[in-house]
Design an enzyme around this catalytic site. Structure first.
Site, PDB file in Angstrom:
ATOM      1  N   HIS A 279       2.035  -3.837   7.656  1.00  0.00           N
ATOM      2  CA  HIS A 279       1.841  -5.147   7.056  1.00  0.00           C
ATOM      3  C   HIS A 279       2.970  -5.534   6.101  1.00  0.00           C
ATOM      4  O   HIS A 279       3.046  -6.694   5.667  1.00  0.00           O
ATOM      5  CB  HIS A 279       0.504  -5.193   6.311  1.00  0.00           C
ATOM      6  CG  HIS A 279      -0.181  -6.530   6.412  1.00  0.00           C
ATOM      7  ND1 HIS A 279       0.466  -7.672   6.809  1.00  0.00           N
ATOM      8  CD2 HIS A 279      -1.458  -6.908   6.169  1.00  0.00           C
ATOM      9  CE1 HIS A 279      -0.374  -8.689   6.812  1.00  0.00           C
ATOM     10  NE2 HIS A 279      -1.563  -8.255   6.418  1.00  0.00           N
ATOM     11  N   ARG A 280       3.857  -4.593   5.757  1.00  0.00           N
ATOM     12  CA  ARG A 280       5.034  -4.956   4.984  1.00  0.00           C
ATOM     13  C   ARG A 280       6.016  -5.752   5.837  1.00  0.00           C
ATOM     14  O   ARG A 280       6.761  -6.599   5.324  1.00  0.00           O
ATOM     15  CB  ARG A 280       5.738  -3.694   4.454  1.00  0.00           C
ATOM     16  CG  ARG A 280       4.920  -2.848   3.504  1.00  0.00           C
ATOM     17  CD  ARG A 280       5.647  -1.562   3.184  1.00  0.00           C
ATOM     18  NE  ARG A 280       5.907  -0.752   4.362  1.00  0.00           N
ATOM     19  CZ  ARG A 280       6.566   0.410   4.364  1.00  0.00           C
ATOM     20  NH1 ARG A 280       7.047   0.878   3.211  1.00  0.00           N
ATOM     21  NH2 ARG A 280       6.751   1.083   5.478  1.00  0.00           N
TER      22      ARG A 280
END
Length: 466
Positions: free
Chosen positions: A437-438
């Protein structure tokens, strides 16, 4: 990696067969002491944290010694085998005769000292004087009389020996010491430049505090050693964690607690894809190649990445940068007897369908045989794990370290499905996409998963979208 120990014996050290590996386990020796070996001959098989690798010897000779038995984990750089490159045992050399010590020569001329040069030695010899020789007596050593001084500033420390010298004190302080009966030589000065002060004299004259002897504490009874745990070998089996299993465990823990995982799911009708698989098996261009649903799923993922290139990236923590990859090294998770490995197909994005099928077939066969090289498991960007082969509907896969996404493919089953307004039996599967999700937000991850599902539902999109 070798090192010389004798003139004719070479030590072959455990090499680093991957990038940054620190140890390897010796699985099997192919030679024994006394065997002849030739340059390039495989002498043993070792298992690293990534794969099983055969090690060739880099020279000709006769095996002198195997330093470790099979099953031993050896650190990189340690010698594992000794080879006599002369073809036999090196003859023992006769000890050289001891050389007679030469008379010590006095240095001539000026000799170098720590800084500069010393005085040149005199070359003039003095004539001996006439007359009776009077023996020169050595002076008797002066015995220094030690005195006792106090080690504490208050004059009550343990006495130690010191050289007797005149203490420094002002006349009023000397008079005070004389009146109080204090020997100034027993006082440790506390004033500047070693001068005894009035406070030092008063401290020395004060009576020593009475030492209160406290009874020695009663020794506590020795604690019994902790019992060694025992196990019922008939009911339990303990397997050492090493090799591929150890590396996989470390990688999964590091990935799970480093990259914030998000997993999305979609269930899709893949009936048309399964029909295309059967048609491709009959195609002349695909003869002799491995054609299965995984081939078309891999192609669908590659097309989805082409349509959404930002998903193909990695996170550089050291430089705080997102590294976008303009190539796809497609990883395929493979279960082997030694554990899970993830070799990848280099530049999979540039391969045609037959080329991709050939690469997949070679990858699977090599992995099952335990011959996957460490290089084949490095540099992956995105991975596919096919849990459906075990009859599992889907899962929440953990990212391979350094990658941005992993697609899990569930079992393809015949299920009731609404098709063209009617409930019909259709071949259905569930896909799960985990992503970092980064790097990948919810919109991007959803688009990638939706594109893969759309292609598998209508495989003609492989042409229209490609």
């Amino acid at each position: 990696m070798t090192t010389m120990t004798e003139a004719s014996v070479r030590e072959f050290k455990m090499p680093d067969v991957g990038e940054g590996l620190t140890e390897a386990e010796i699985l099997k020796w192919y030679v024994k002491p006394g065997d002849e070996v030739t340059d390039g001959q495989v002498v043993c098989e070792v298992e690293t944290a990534k794969a099983a690798v055969e090690l060739p010897i880099p020279y000709d000779g006769v095996v002198r010694e195997l330093h470790f038995p099979e099953g031993t984990t050896v650190a990189v750089g340690m010698s594992i085998i000794a080879v006599d490159v002369s073809g036999g045992a090196a003859p023992a050399e006769a000890p050289a005769p001891a050389a007679e010590p030469e008379p010590e020569k006095k240095p001539e001329g000026r000799q170098p000292v720590l800084v500069g040069y010393g005085v040149a030695a005199s070359s003039t010899k003095r004539r001996p004087r006439k007359g009776p020789q009077v023996p020169v007596q050595e002076p008797a050593p002066v015995q220094e009389t030690p005195v006792v001084i106090q080690t504490g500033l208050n004059g009550h420390g343990a006495p130690v020996a010191a050289l007797k010298e005149r203490p420094l004190a002002k006349p009023p302080v000397r008079k005070l010491a004389k009146d109080l009966g204090v020997d100034l030589t027993t006082i440790v000065p506390s004033g500047p430049d070693g001068i005894i002060t009035r406070e030092d004299v008063h401290a020395a004259a004060a009576p020593e505090p009475a030492v209160v002897e406290t009874p020695a504490p009663t020794a506590a009874p020795a604690q019994a050693p902790a019992p060694v745990p025992t196990y019922d070998t008939a009911r339990e089996t303990r397997i050492p964690v090493k090799g591929v299993r150890k590396a996989t465990a470390a990688a999964m823990v590091g990935s799970a607690f480093t990259a914030p995982h998000v997993t999305e799911f979609v269930t899709v009708d893949v009936t048309r894809t399964m029909k295309l698989v059967e048609e491709l098996k009959q195609d002349k261009e695909m003869q002799g190649l491995r054609v299965n649903p995984l081939l078309l799923i891999a192609k669908a993922l590659l097309v989805a990445i082409k349509r959404n290139p930002d998903v193909n990236a990695s996170w550089d923590e050291a430089n705080q940068e997102i590294v976008q990859k303009h190539y796809v090294n497609l990883g395929i998770a493979a279960a082997t007897p030694r554990g899970l490995i993830v070799p990848n197909i280099k530049d999979a994005h540039a391969k045609t369908l037959p080329q991709l099928a050939q690469a997949l077939g070679e990858l699977v066969v090599t992995a099952k045989d335990g011959k996957t090289s460490p290089a084949a498991m490095q540099g992956g960007t995105v991975t596919i794990t096919n849990v459906g082969v075990f009859g599992v509907d889907t899962g929440t896969p953990i990212l391979n370290p350094g990658e941005s996404a992993i697609l899990a493919v569930g079992a393809i089953k015949l299920q009731p499905w609404v098709h063209k307004g009617k409930v019909k039996p259709r071949q259905v599967t569930t896909l799960a996409l985990s992503f970092d999700h980064r790097l990948v937000d919810g919109e991007l991850g959803s688009k990638v998963l939706a594109d893969v599902a759309a292609i598998l539902e209508q495989p003609k999109r492989l042409i229209t979208w490609a």
